[in-house]
Design an enzyme around this catalytic site. Structure first.
Site, PDB file in Angstrom:
ATOM      1  N   GLY A 160       0.801  -1.224   0.000  1.00 10.69           N
ATOM      2  CA  GLY A 160       0.000   0.000   0.000  1.00 10.69           C
ATOM      3  C   GLY A 160       0.830   1.270   0.000  1.00 10.69           C
ATOM      4  O   GLY A 160       0.538   2.202   0.746  1.00 10.69           O
ATOM      5  N   SER A 161       1.853   1.337  -0.866  1.00  5.59           N
ATOM      6  CA  SER A 161       2.753   2.492  -0.829  1.00  5.59           C
ATOM      7  C   SER A 161       2.043   3.808  -1.145  1.00  5.59           C
ATOM      8  O   SER A 161       2.333   4.832  -0.522  1.00  5.59           O
ATOM      9  CB  SER A 161       3.949   2.282  -1.764  1.00  5.59           C
ATOM     10  OG  SER A 161       3.518   2.091  -3.097  1.00  5.59           O
TER      11      SER A 161
ATOM     12  N   MET B 275      -5.217  -5.776  -6.145  1.00  2.31           N
ATOM     13  CA  MET B 275      -5.082  -6.708  -7.259  1.00  2.31           C
ATOM     14  C   MET B 275      -6.382  -7.445  -7.602  1.00  2.31           C
ATOM     15  O   MET B 275      -6.349  -8.572  -8.074  1.00  2.31           O
ATOM     16  CB  MET B 275      -3.975  -7.711  -6.938  1.00  2.31           C
ATOM     17  CG  MET B 275      -2.635  -7.069  -6.623  1.00  2.31           C
ATOM     18  SD  MET B 275      -2.064  -5.908  -7.873  1.00  2.31           S
ATOM     19  CE  MET B 275      -1.711  -7.018  -9.201  1.00  2.31           C
ATOM     20  N   ARG B 276      -7.508  -6.807  -7.376  1.00  2.00           N
ATOM     21  CA  ARG B 276      -8.802  -7.399  -7.709  1.00  2.00           C
ATOM     22  C   ARG B 276      -9.652  -6.377  -8.437  1.00  2.00           C
ATOM     23  O   ARG B 276      -9.481  -5.169  -8.254  1.00  2.00           O
ATOM     24  CB  ARG B 276      -9.540  -7.841  -6.442  1.00  2.00           C
ATOM     25  CG  ARG B 276      -8.841  -8.922  -5.659  1.00  2.00           C
ATOM     26  CD  ARG B 276      -8.950 -10.261  -6.390  1.00  2.00           C
ATOM     27  NE  ARG B 276      -8.284 -11.315  -5.672  1.00  2.00           N
ATOM     28  CZ  ARG B 276      -7.113 -11.854  -6.030  1.00  2.00           C
ATOM     29  NH1 ARG B 276      -6.484 -11.418  -7.071  1.00  2.00           N
ATOM     30  NH2 ARG B 276      -6.581 -12.818  -5.338  1.00  2.00           N
TER      31      ARG B 276
ATOM     32  N   ASN C  79      -6.986   5.249  -9.147  1.00  2.00           N
ATOM     33  CA  ASN C  79      -5.984   4.193  -9.192  1.00  2.00           C
ATOM     34  C   ASN C  79      -4.713   4.764  -9.811  1.00  2.00           C
ATOM     35  O   ASN C  79      -4.760   5.691 -10.611  1.00  2.00           O
ATOM     36  CB  ASN C  79      -6.491   3.034 -10.062  1.00  2.00           C
ATOM     37  CG  ASN C  79      -5.501   1.888 -10.129  1.00  2.00           C
ATOM     38  OD1 ASN C  79      -4.976   1.443  -9.110  1.00  2.00           O
ATOM     39  ND2 ASN C  79      -5.231   1.400 -11.329  1.00  2.00           N
TER      40      ASN C  79
ATOM     41  N   HIS D  49      -1.380   3.551 -12.077  1.00  2.00           N
ATOM     42  CA  HIS D  49      -0.909   2.485 -12.956  1.00  2.00           C
ATOM     43  C   HIS D  49       0.522   2.822 -13.387  1.00  2.00           C
ATOM     44  O   HIS D  49       0.796   3.973 -13.735  1.00  2.00           O
ATOM     45  CB  HIS D  49      -1.827   2.370 -14.176  1.00  2.00           C
ATOM     46  CG  HIS D  49      -1.445   1.253 -15.089  1.00  2.00           C
ATOM     47  ND1 HIS D  49      -1.794  -0.056 -14.840  1.00  2.00           N
ATOM     48  CD2 HIS D  49      -0.733   1.247 -16.240  1.00  2.00           C
ATOM     49  CE1 HIS D  49      -1.318  -0.816 -15.807  1.00  2.00           C
ATOM     50  NE2 HIS D  49      -0.659  -0.051 -16.662  1.00  2.00           N
TER      51      HIS D  49
ATOM     52  N   THR E  80     -13.228   3.108 -13.643  1.00  2.00           N
ATOM     53  CA  THR E  80     -14.525   2.808 -14.234  1.00  2.00           C
ATOM     54  C   THR E  80     -14.614   1.296 -14.399  1.00  2.00           C
ATOM     55  O   THR E  80     -13.691   0.571 -14.011  1.00  2.00           O
ATOM     56  CB  THR E  80     -14.673   3.508 -15.602  1.00  2.00           C
ATOM     57  OG1 THR E  80     -13.615   3.062 -16.466  1.00  2.00           O
ATOM     58  CG2 THR E  80     -14.605   5.031 -15.454  1.00  2.00           C
TER      59      THR E  80
ATOM     60  N   ASP F 147      -8.291  -0.054 -16.366  1.00  2.00           N
ATOM     61  CA  ASP F 147      -7.353   0.997 -16.784  1.00  2.00           C
ATOM     62  C   ASP F 147      -7.917   1.896 -17.893  1.00  2.00           C
ATOM     63  O   ASP F 147      -7.167   2.462 -18.673  1.00  2.00           O
ATOM     64  CB  ASP F 147      -6.009   0.400 -17.248  1.00  2.00           C
ATOM     65  CG  ASP F 147      -5.279  -0.350 -16.153  1.00  2.00           C
ATOM     66  OD1 ASP F 147      -5.444   0.029 -14.972  1.00  2.00           O
ATOM     67  OD2 ASP F 147      -4.554  -1.311 -16.466  1.00  2.00           O
TER      68      ASP F 147
ATOM     69  N   GLU G  33       5.533   8.017  -8.190  1.00  2.00           N
ATOM     70  CA  GLU G  33       4.142   7.658  -7.910  1.00  2.00           C
ATOM     71  C   GLU G  33       3.517   8.354  -6.704  1.00  2.00           C
ATOM     72  O   GLU G  33       2.357   8.767  -6.768  1.00  2.00           O
ATOM     73  CB  GLU G  33       4.016   6.136  -7.763  1.00  2.00           C
ATOM     74  CG  GLU G  33       4.240   5.424  -9.065  1.00  2.00           C
ATOM     75  CD  GLU G  33       4.141   3.913  -8.975  1.00  2.00           C
ATOM     76  OE1 GLU G  33       4.067   3.277 -10.028  1.00  2.00           O
ATOM     77  OE2 GLU G  33       4.157   3.364  -7.841  1.00  2.00           O
TER      78      GLU G  33
END
Length: 190
Positions: free
Chosen positions: A11-12, A89-90, A106, A108, A145, A149, A178
């Site tokens: 969870g960075s 990751m879900r 999110n 990416h 959404t 991605d 990030e």
């Protein structure tokens, strides 16, 4: 702004945002973190930071609709109005998507739309960038959404792909952007 997080591992991004709130750099209150991984380090540090935490996974809720409802219940119960995916990751269920529409972000590890979509996560993304011969990579914060991605882009950070780069060097350069990129994007939602 009341922030909640979904994380599968460390969870960075969540940790960076919680720290920014604690330092007064982000006018928000972190309220909850949910993980699908009972061994996620994010659960431990979030608990220590005073967030409500929950481990909710398909092992506990085999029916995806029940899992979606359970996640939403924790987030709403904590008073969250903005949801940040931090290495989750879900796929996100329809109830959570609908409730947080326009307030669900999110990050990416590429310049979307390149190197995004189903199966493109973690090291796979950086390997794809290197294999493609791209001259630059970076990170993208986007609204989530139903399409993986595919949501509107809020912010991007660009880094060069250097001669001799390998997975480790490119990944480190992208990851270094990030935290601040996510902070800037979340501020734009405030």
């Amino acid at each position: 702004m009341k922030l909640a997080f979904l994380a599968s591992h460390g969870g960075s991004a969540a940790r960076h945002l919680v720290g920014a709130c604690q330092r007064g750099e982000l006018d928000a209150t972190p309220v909850a973190l949910v993980s699908n991984n009972s061994r996620s380090p994010a659960l431990a540090w979030a608990r220590e930071a005073g967030l409500a935490v929950a481990h909710l996974s398909s092992a506990k809720y085999p029916d995806p609709d029940d899992l979606d409802a359970a996640i939403l219940g924790v987030l709403v119960g904590a008073g969250a109005d903005t949801l940040v995916l931090s290495g989750y990751m879900r796929e996100i269920g329809p109830r959570v998507l609908a409730h947080f529409a326009g307030r669900l972000v999110n990050i990416h590890p590429s310049l979307l739309p390149r190197h995004g979509g189903r199966g493109m996560y973690g090291d796979r993304v950086h390997e794809s960038v290197l294999a493609s011969g791209d001259a630059e990579s970076g990170a993208t914060v986007h609204l989530v959404t139903a399409g993986i991605d595919e949501g509107p882009i809020l912010a991007q950070a660009r880094v060069p792909v250097l001669p001799g780069d390998d997975l480790t060097s490119l990944k480190a350069r992208v990851q270094a952007t990030e935290g601040d990129l996510m902070l800037r994007a979340v501020r734009s939602l405030a």
